[in-house]
Design a protein around this motif. Structure first.
Motif, PDB file in Angstrom:
ATOM      1  N   LEU A   1     -26.673  17.687 -11.317  1.00 42.63           N
ATOM      2  CA  LEU A   1     -26.934  18.531 -10.161  1.00 42.63           C
ATOM      3  C   LEU A   1     -28.071  17.903  -9.380  1.00 42.63           C
ATOM      4  N   HIS A   2     -27.859  17.683  -8.108  1.00 41.43           N
ATOM      5  CA  HIS A   2     -28.887  17.128  -7.236  1.00 41.43           C
ATOM      6  C   HIS A   2     -29.109  18.116  -6.104  1.00 41.43           C
ATOM      7  N   THR A   3     -30.360  18.402  -5.803  1.00 40.34           N
ATOM      8  CA  THR A   3     -30.675  19.291  -4.701  1.00 40.34           C
ATOM      9  C   THR A   3     -31.743  18.644  -3.825  1.00 40.34           C
ATOM     10  N   ALA A   4     -31.785  19.057  -2.585  1.00 40.42           N
ATOM     11  CA  ALA A   4     -32.815  18.582  -1.661  1.00 40.42           C
ATOM     12  C   ALA A   4     -33.059  19.670  -0.635  1.00 40.42           C
ATOM     13  N   SER A   5     -34.260  19.676  -0.081  1.00 37.16           N
ATOM     14  CA  SER A   5     -34.558  20.589   1.010  1.00 37.16           C
ATOM     15  C   SER A   5     -35.534  19.900   1.955  1.00 37.16           C
TER      16      SER A   5
END
Length: 137
Positions: free
Chosen positions: A101-105
């Motif tokens: 799982l990869h997330t960015a903001s």
């Protein structure tokens, strides 16, 4: 069953585009503003109160209830901590099964007044990631 949390500090860099009109500087931050350490500790407590019980295993049918409850708990406690902010809270719960799982903001805001933090919590069967964004009023 052991659990632990990881705090990810986030200080968004602000940028100015030539198409964005200049804005007046924000007033100085009031004491008691957004504290990454304090908020992260509170978020971890909210996660553990919903998921931290002995034997809590990932259950697809419970995820929507857990995420809604965690976000509600976080927002209630944030509103008590400081009312000079508008808050956005997100929660992701994922089964721990070897997938990635990869997330960015990214945020366009005032680094002097606004802030964010993300807390990662895990146990033997799941991951929970809660992100909080605080925007000065």
């Amino acid at each position: 069953m052991s659990s632990h949390g990881t705090v990810v500090r986030s200080d968004a860099s602000s940028y100015k585009s030539s198409t964005v009109p200049s804005q007046e500087p924000m007033p100085p931050r009031k004491p008691g503003g957004f504290s990454v350490d304090e908020v992260s500790k509170m978020v971890k407590g909210c996660i553990e109160s919903r998921l931290g019980g002995q034997g809590t295993s990932y259950s697809h049918g419970s995820v929507s209830h857990w995420t809604a409850g965690i976000v509600e708990d976080v927002l209630k406690q944030l509103s008590v901590m400081n009312d000079n902010y508008k808050y956005v809270a997100t929660c992701v719960i994922m089964e721990r099964n070897g997938t990635g799982l990869h997330t960015a903001s990214s945020c366009y805001w005032d680094n002097q007044t606004d802030g964010s933090c993300s807390v990662r919590w895990e146990n033997k069967s799941m991951y929970c990631i809660v992100s909080v964004f605080a925007l000065a009023v």
